[in-house]
Design an enzyme around this catalytic site. Sequence first.
Site, short mmCIF file in Angstrom:
data_model
loop_
_atom_site.label_atom_id
_atom_site.label_comp_id
_atom_site.label_asym_id
_atom_site.label_seq_id
_atom_site.Cartn_x
_atom_site.Cartn_y
_atom_site.Cartn_z
N CYS A 120 1.17 39.29 54.33
CA CYS A 120 0.39 40.22 53.52
C CYS A 120 -0.04 41.38 54.40
CB CYS A 120 -0.82 39.54 52.89
SG CYS A 120 -1.36 40.44 51.41
N CYS A 122 -3.23 43.05 53.84
CA CYS A 122 -4.68 43.33 53.74
C CYS A 122 -5.43 43.25 55.07
CB CYS A 122 -5.33 42.45 52.68
SG CYS A 122 -4.98 40.69 52.82
N CYS A 130 -3.99 44.69 49.74
CA CYS A 130 -2.78 43.95 50.10
C CYS A 130 -1.54 44.83 50.10
CB CYS A 130 -2.60 42.77 49.15
SG CYS A 130 -3.99 41.62 49.17
N LYS A 197 -1.32 33.47 41.98
CA LYS A 197 -2.51 33.71 42.80
C LYS A 197 -3.51 34.49 41.96
CE LYS A 197 -4.18 35.85 47.02
NZ LYS A 197 -3.82 36.51 48.26
N ARG A 207 -12.22 36.09 53.42
CA ARG A 207 -12.27 37.54 53.65
C ARG A 207 -13.26 37.87 54.74
NH1 ARG A 207 -11.82 39.64 47.38
NH2 ARG A 207 -9.76 38.74 47.01
N ARG A 219 -9.05 43.41 43.78
CA ARG A 219 -7.63 43.05 43.76
C ARG A 219 -7.13 42.73 42.35
NH1 ARG A 219 -7.51 42.88 49.17
NH2 ARG A 219 -8.36 41.16 50.40
N GLU A 235 5.09 34.14 36.02
CA GLU A 235 5.14 34.54 37.43
C GLU A 235 5.99 33.58 38.25
OE1 GLU A 235 3.97 37.11 39.10
OE2 GLU A 235 2.38 38.00 37.88
N LYS A 250 -2.97 29.09 43.63
CA LYS A 250 -4.13 29.37 44.48
C LYS A 250 -5.19 30.10 43.68
CE LYS A 250 -5.26 32.27 48.34
NZ LYS A 250 -4.79 33.32 49.18
N TYR A 315 -7.92 23.30 54.61
CA TYR A 315 -8.62 23.39 55.89
C TYR A 315 -9.07 22.02 56.37
CZ TYR A 315 -8.44 28.32 54.70
OH TYR A 315 -8.00 29.57 54.36
C1 PBG Z 1 -4.51 37.57 51.71
C2 PBG Z 1 -4.93 36.17 51.51
C3 PBG Z 1 -6.15 35.71 50.99
C4 PBG Z 1 -6.11 34.33 51.10
C5 PBG Z 1 -4.87 33.99 51.61
N1 PBG Z 1 -4.15 35.13 51.85
C6 PBG Z 1 -7.33 36.45 50.52
C7 PBG Z 1 -7.23 37.39 49.39
O1 PBG Z 1 -6.23 37.48 48.67
O2 PBG Z 1 -8.20 38.11 49.23
C8 PBG Z 1 -7.22 33.39 50.71
C9 PBG Z 1 -7.28 32.13 51.50
C10 PBG Z 1 -8.55 31.37 51.36
O3 PBG Z 1 -9.51 31.81 50.69
O4 PBG Z 1 -8.62 30.29 51.94
N2 PBG Z 1 -3.67 38.10 50.74
ZN ZN Z 2 -3.57 40.35 51.02
#
Ligand code: PBG
Ligand code: ZN
Length: 327
Positions: A120, A122, A130, A197, A207, A219, A235, A250, A315
Amino acid sequence: MAYPEQRLRRLRQSESLRRLIRETRVSVDQLVMPLFVRSGTNVRTAIPSMPGQHHFSVDQVVKECQELHDLRIPAVLLFGIPRHKDEKAGGAYAKDGVVQQAVRAIKSRVPELAIITDVCLCAYMSHGHCGVVKPKTSSIDNDASIELLAKTAVSHAQAGADIVAPSDMMDGRVGAIRRALDGAGRENAAIMSYAAKYASQFYGPFREAVESAPRFGDRKSYQMDAANAEEALREVALDIEEGADIVMVKPALAYLDVIARIKQRFHHPLAAFNVSGEYAMVKAAATRGWLIERPTWFEMLVAMRRAGADILITYWAKDAAKLLREK
Ligand code: PBG
Ligand code: ZN
């Protein structure tokens, strides 16, 4: 007279019989541990919003990966925290970028461990979006973004990543990444797409951890609306058509119905991302004595598996691997 439900209740009273009639299993084989890598040496800094998680420098992430491999965890998912952010996310696809360095180091020291890299922009963008932002309208330039994402994916694969995982949600990015990987002679690199997502509050602690919160706007123009499940199926279908080898949902816990429906409809490996907010909630409640941490997260992992997830990105992967070793 013994009622059938009484018999089942009796079966559940014994741990051995409970094991025997259990429908859902959690195994170390299903676990993926997310890790944060940054520049420097000998760095292992605690992340305040995600107690128990750290920022690792490359040398330290190698050590951590050795431990995870010794615990039989099959894969890690790498996130990078670059030294500099700019408007073109230069750090994302730099040959000596922090993720590229980490991948090379891990592959040379722990070659058996599978490496998945988050793809990504971001964390590498000064504005925290992103994708590439068009200066006049502040909207996202989809096609310019997928070009940079494909470059990023190729550089990860060239460093030795086994699987690249685009998390940006731009349109057409899986196809663009597949073509770019093939064009670079990386036909064997697989794609795990963050297919469904959602635009979610549950990413808050993450973040904070990678300083990737957007400086303006949100986003919602590229991540999905929490209200939509049919759209998730579309998707996923598109991503599979474009060449995704593994698809992901996710966050996980508020979207178990989406996991279940994807599992029913498609026959691709399905991953659930147990995100930072889901982690932090349990940690916060546990420190106050309001929840008991270990059985709580184990119940969460069981729920994701029961819904149909094949792969659990969490995690708690390291803790779970230790727990499962004892069981
Ligand atoms: C970035 C990304 C994010 C996460 C994984 N890749 C954050 C977002 O989209 O803002 C979130 C992971 C997490 O919260 O554990 N694109
Ligand atoms: Zn991102």
